[in-house]
Scaffold this motif. Sequence first.
Motif, PDB file in Angstrom:
ATOM      1  N   THR A 130      -8.532  22.801   5.456  1.00 33.75           N
ATOM      2  CA  THR A 130      -9.542  23.329   6.375  1.00 33.75           C
ATOM      3  C   THR A 130      -8.857  23.982   7.566  1.00 33.75           C
ATOM      4  OG1 THR A 130     -11.153  21.647   5.737  1.00 33.75           O
ATOM      5  CG2 THR A 130     -11.499  22.741   7.850  1.00 33.75           C
ATOM      6  N   GLY A 131      -9.099  25.270   7.752  1.00 34.10           N
ATOM      7  CA  GLY A 131      -8.570  25.982   8.906  1.00 34.10           C
ATOM      8  C   GLY A 131      -9.429  25.732  10.126  1.00 34.10           C
TER       9      GLY A 131
ATOM     10  N   LEU B 296      -4.757  34.381  11.708  1.00 30.13           N
ATOM     11  CA  LEU B 296      -5.893  34.385  10.798  1.00 30.13           C
ATOM     12  C   LEU B 296      -5.525  34.856   9.403  1.00 30.13           C
ATOM     13  CD1 LEU B 296      -8.764  35.644  13.132  1.00 30.13           C
ATOM     14  CD2 LEU B 296      -8.295  33.320  12.373  1.00 30.13           C
ATOM     15  N   ASP B 297      -4.479  35.677   9.279  1.00 33.88           N
ATOM     16  CA  ASP B 297      -4.069  36.110   7.948  1.00 33.88           C
ATOM     17  C   ASP B 297      -3.540  34.932   7.134  1.00 33.88           C
ATOM     18  OD1 ASP B 297      -1.928  35.968   9.770  1.00 33.88           O
ATOM     19  OD2 ASP B 297      -0.682  37.305   8.572  1.00 33.88           O
ATOM     20  N   LEU B 298      -2.846  33.999   7.798  1.00 35.30           N
ATOM     21  CA  LEU B 298      -2.365  32.811   7.101  1.00 35.30           C
ATOM     22  C   LEU B 298      -3.515  31.861   6.775  1.00 35.30           C
ATOM     23  CD1 LEU B 298       0.935  32.011   9.021  1.00 35.30           C
ATOM     24  CD2 LEU B 298       0.687  32.941   6.719  1.00 35.30           C
ATOM     25  N   VAL B 299      -4.453  31.735   7.696  1.00 37.47           N
ATOM     26  CA  VAL B 299      -5.632  30.900   7.444  1.00 37.47           C
ATOM     27  C   VAL B 299      -6.378  31.430   6.223  1.00 37.47           C
ATOM     28  CG1 VAL B 299      -7.848  30.132   8.375  1.00 37.47           C
ATOM     29  CG2 VAL B 299      -5.840  30.218   9.866  1.00 37.47           C
ATOM     30  N   GLU B 300      -6.526  32.744   6.161  1.00 43.31           N
ATOM     31  CA  GLU B 300      -7.247  33.361   5.042  1.00 43.31           C
ATOM     32  C   GLU B 300      -6.535  33.109   3.719  1.00 43.31           C
ATOM     33  OE1 GLU B 300      -9.792  37.349   4.348  1.00 43.31           O
ATOM     34  OE2 GLU B 300      -8.073  37.497   5.689  1.00 43.31           O
ATOM     35  N   ARG B 301      -5.227  33.146   3.762  1.00 44.66           N
ATOM     36  CA  ARG B 301      -4.432  32.973   2.553  1.00 44.66           C
ATOM     37  C   ARG B 301      -4.402  31.525   2.072  1.00 44.66           C
ATOM     38  NH1 ARG B 301       2.014  33.681   3.230  1.00 44.66           N
ATOM     39  NH2 ARG B 301       2.702  32.410   1.478  1.00 44.66           N
ATOM     40  N   LEU B 302      -4.457  30.580   3.000  1.00 43.17           N
ATOM     41  CA  LEU B 302      -4.194  29.187   2.684  1.00 43.17           C
ATOM     42  C   LEU B 302      -5.439  28.315   2.582  1.00 43.17           C
ATOM     43  CD1 LEU B 302      -2.001  27.028   2.255  1.00 43.17           C
ATOM     44  CD2 LEU B 302      -1.827  26.801   4.738  1.00 43.17           C
TER      45      LEU B 302
ATOM     46  N   GLY C 242     -17.691  25.793   7.012  1.00 45.30           N
ATOM     47  CA  GLY C 242     -18.036  25.780   5.603  1.00 45.30           C
ATOM     48  C   GLY C 242     -16.960  26.425   4.758  1.00 45.30           C
ATOM     49  N   PRO C 243     -17.160  26.495   3.454  1.00 45.33           N
ATOM     50  CA  PRO C 243     -16.208  27.189   2.579  1.00 45.33           C
ATOM     51  C   PRO C 243     -16.055  28.650   2.998  1.00 45.33           C
ATOM     52  CG  PRO C 243     -17.752  25.877   1.293  1.00 45.33           C
ATOM     53  CD  PRO C 243     -18.264  25.866   2.699  1.00 45.33           C
ATOM     54  N   VAL C 244     -14.852  29.151   2.882  1.00 50.70           N
ATOM     55  CA  VAL C 244     -14.564  30.517   3.329  1.00 50.70           C
ATOM     56  C   VAL C 244     -15.468  31.520   2.626  1.00 50.70           C
ATOM     57  CG1 VAL C 244     -12.816  32.330   3.344  1.00 50.70           C
ATOM     58  CG2 VAL C 244     -12.185  29.989   3.984  1.00 50.70           C
ATOM     59  N   GLU C 245     -15.617  31.388   1.317  1.00 52.85           N
ATOM     60  CA  GLU C 245     -16.432  32.359   0.580  1.00 52.85           C
ATOM     61  C   GLU C 245     -17.895  32.294   0.994  1.00 52.85           C
ATOM     62  OE1 GLU C 245     -15.332  34.818  -1.239  1.00 52.85           O
ATOM     63  OE2 GLU C 245     -13.346  34.072  -0.676  1.00 52.85           O
ATOM     64  N   ALA C 246     -18.385  31.105   1.300  1.00 54.21           N
ATOM     65  CA  ALA C 246     -19.776  30.975   1.739  1.00 54.21           C
ATOM     66  C   ALA C 246     -19.981  31.660   3.084  1.00 54.21           C
ATOM     67  CB  ALA C 246     -20.161  29.506   1.829  1.00 54.21           C
ATOM     68  N   LEU C 247     -19.013  31.543   3.977  1.00 54.53           N
ATOM     69  CA  LEU C 247     -19.119  32.205   5.278  1.00 54.53           C
ATOM     70  C   LEU C 247     -19.098  33.718   5.114  1.00 54.53           C
ATOM     71  CD1 LEU C 247     -16.757  29.969   7.449  1.00 54.53           C
ATOM     72  CD2 LEU C 247     -19.251  30.028   7.480  1.00 54.53           C
TER      73      LEU C 247
ATOM     74  N   SER D 140     -12.953  40.173   6.105  1.00 57.35           N
ATOM     75  CA  SER D 140     -11.784  39.354   6.402  1.00 57.35           C
ATOM     76  C   SER D 140     -12.179  38.231   7.357  1.00 57.35           C
ATOM     77  CB  SER D 140     -10.690  40.212   7.044  1.00 57.35           C
ATOM     78  OG  SER D 140     -11.107  40.644   8.344  1.00 57.35           O
ATOM     79  N   LEU D 141     -11.342  37.199   7.451  1.00 59.78           N
ATOM     80  CA  LEU D 141     -11.614  36.125   8.397  1.00 59.78           C
ATOM     81  C   LEU D 141     -11.590  36.638   9.826  1.00 59.78           C
ATOM     82  CD1 LEU D 141      -9.817  32.923   7.101  1.00 59.78           C
ATOM     83  CD2 LEU D 141     -12.093  33.782   6.640  1.00 59.78           C
ATOM     84  N   SER D 142     -10.775  37.639  10.087  1.00 62.68           N
ATOM     85  CA  SER D 142     -10.733  38.222  11.427  1.00 62.68           C
ATOM     86  C   SER D 142     -12.083  38.809  11.801  1.00 62.68           C
ATOM     87  CB  SER D 142      -9.646  39.299  11.485  1.00 62.68           C
ATOM     88  OG  SER D 142      -9.610  39.893  12.771  1.00 62.68           O
ATOM     89  N   GLU D 143     -12.741  39.477  10.848  1.00 64.66           N
ATOM     90  CA  GLU D 143     -14.068  40.044  11.122  1.00 64.66           C
ATOM     91  C   GLU D 143     -15.103  38.952  11.322  1.00 64.66           C
ATOM     92  OE1 GLU D 143     -14.662  44.155   8.831  1.00 64.66           O
ATOM     93  OE2 GLU D 143     -13.828  42.609   7.533  1.00 64.66           O
TER      94      GLU D 143
END
Length: 295
Positions: free
Chosen positions: A30-31, A189-195, A211-216, A285-288
């Motif tokens: 969890t990031g 955030l690029d590492l958070v997205e990857r991991l 929540g789960p990254v894909e759900a967000l 992206s997670l940054s967005e």
Amino acid sequence: MLRVRRLTRSYGDSTVLDDVSFEVRPGRITGFVGANGAGKTTTMRIILGVLAPDSGTVEWDGSPLTPELRRRFGYMPEERGLYPKMKVRDQLVFFGRLHGYGKEAAAERARHLLHRLGLAERADDVLETLSLGNQQRVQIAAALMHEPVALVLDEPFSGLDPHAVDSMVQLLRDEVTTEVPVLFSSHQLDLVERLCDDLVILSRGRLVAAGPVEALRRQERPRYRVVLADDADAAWLRDLPELVVTDVDGPRALVELAGTESPSTLLKRIVDRARVEEFAPDVRSLSEIFKEVTR
């Protein structure tokens, strides 16, 4: 399951955490992200028992987290908590012995972790002679020495070069079993997205997304990437009803469906007026996501 329930913490008139709740699920990474001062480190210190909340609880499998269980957690603070004048291997063995390992078992565990992190040849070096990046590797090894039941990592990748990041990421993937929840904070955030499997975002002490990254990523309206053939100008897409054009750059555009129209119907409307080279979903992206929820 590690669960944070309605944590609140203030310093004088300043509220650092305001009714924060989230879960860190077993076997998932969890990031934990937010701007400086968002409350991440305060939350982690409350989880570890270093700070007490004004209100709220930290639970493990539905019961309040006890001091005995907290001692089985692995923790990596943002500021290194190692002994600079001590040799690397001796230091790890020392931490292993503190957690109840015998001398030989602690030495074997230290050897394994140093080998995995590419530090086997530096095992007898004094810690302060290592680069900051290698000191960071030793810090993560110290957090993993006792095979923790949960991991809490505060900026674990700070100061690491890409190769060191790769080795640490692989180590986490290999060491974390399906029973171990992992919470780590990072500004990268690029590492958070990857991991990460899951994401928790704080802003000014409040939870703004979890929540789960894909759900967000799916919470917002679906967005599509359109590329017209023959370098045609895509600006005319703004004239189509029930369509929001978020960006145009020559023949390229990012669009969102504002009504109930399906993507296939939208594509047909575009093809009726121009040749299309590409039409595909555009994943945020997670940054967005971070920028959208922390405005």
